[in-house]
Design a protein around this motif. Structure first.
Motif: not given
Length: 62
Positions: A5-6, A16-17, A49-56
Protein backbone atom coordinates in the motif's frame (compact mmCIF):
# COMPACT_ATOMS: atom_id res chain seq x y z
CA UNK A 1 2.24 -0.54 -5.56
CA UNK A 2 4.24 -3.67 -6.28
CA UNK A 3 2.21 -5.42 -3.61
CA UNK A 4 2.49 -2.72 -0.92
CA UNK A 5 0.00 0.00 0.00
CA UNK A 6 1.21 3.49 -0.84
CA UNK A 7 -0.52 6.85 -0.64
CA UNK A 8 -0.17 9.17 -3.61
CA UNK A 9 -1.52 12.71 -3.97
CA UNK A 10 -4.88 13.11 -5.70
CA UNK A 11 -4.49 13.74 -9.41
CA UNK A 12 -1.24 11.79 -9.73
CA UNK A 13 -0.80 10.13 -13.10
CA UNK A 14 1.13 6.96 -13.84
CA UNK A 15 4.02 8.84 -15.47
CA UNK A 16 4.55 11.02 -12.41
CA UNK A 17 4.48 8.00 -10.12
CA UNK A 18 6.99 6.06 -12.22
CA UNK A 19 9.28 9.13 -12.27
CA UNK A 20 9.41 9.06 -8.46
CA UNK A 21 10.58 5.44 -8.56
CA UNK A 22 13.21 5.32 -11.28
CA UNK A 23 15.25 7.54 -13.56
CA UNK A 24 15.71 4.73 -16.07
CA UNK A 25 15.03 5.98 -19.59
CA UNK A 26 14.33 2.54 -20.96
CA UNK A 27 13.52 -0.93 -19.74
CA UNK A 28 10.60 0.12 -17.54
CA UNK A 29 7.10 -1.34 -17.79
CA UNK A 30 4.03 -0.37 -15.81
CA UNK A 31 0.62 -1.94 -15.28
CA UNK A 32 -2.54 -0.63 -13.65
CA UNK A 33 -5.00 -3.20 -12.34
CA UNK A 34 -3.14 -5.98 -14.15
CA UNK A 35 -3.27 -4.23 -17.56
CA UNK A 36 0.01 -3.07 -19.10
CA UNK A 37 -0.08 0.63 -19.99
CA UNK A 38 2.04 1.70 -22.99
CA UNK A 39 4.65 4.31 -22.04
CA UNK A 40 3.03 6.88 -24.35
CA UNK A 41 -0.14 6.70 -22.25
CA UNK A 42 1.43 7.02 -18.80
CA UNK A 43 0.84 10.79 -18.50
CA UNK A 44 -2.81 10.36 -19.51
CA UNK A 45 -3.42 7.50 -17.06
CA UNK A 46 -4.89 8.98 -13.89
CA UNK A 47 -4.56 6.87 -10.77
CA UNK A 48 -7.47 6.30 -8.45
CA UNK A 49 -8.08 4.96 -5.00
CA UNK A 50 -7.62 1.20 -4.84
CA UNK A 51 -5.70 0.92 -8.13
CA UNK A 52 -3.10 -1.84 -8.17
CA UNK A 53 0.13 -0.60 -9.73
CA UNK A 54 3.08 -2.73 -10.80
CA UNK A 55 6.31 -1.13 -12.02
CA UNK A 56 9.05 -3.37 -13.40
CA UNK A 57 12.57 -2.43 -14.42
CA UNK A 58 14.65 -4.69 -16.63
CA UNK A 59 18.12 -5.56 -15.34
CA UNK A 60 21.04 -7.36 -16.90
CA UNK A 61 22.75 -10.23 -15.27
CA UNK A 62 23.17 -13.88 -15.39
Amino acid sequence: MNGEARAVPAGTDLGALVATLTRAGAGVAAAVNESVVPRGQWAATALGEGDRIEVLTAVQGG
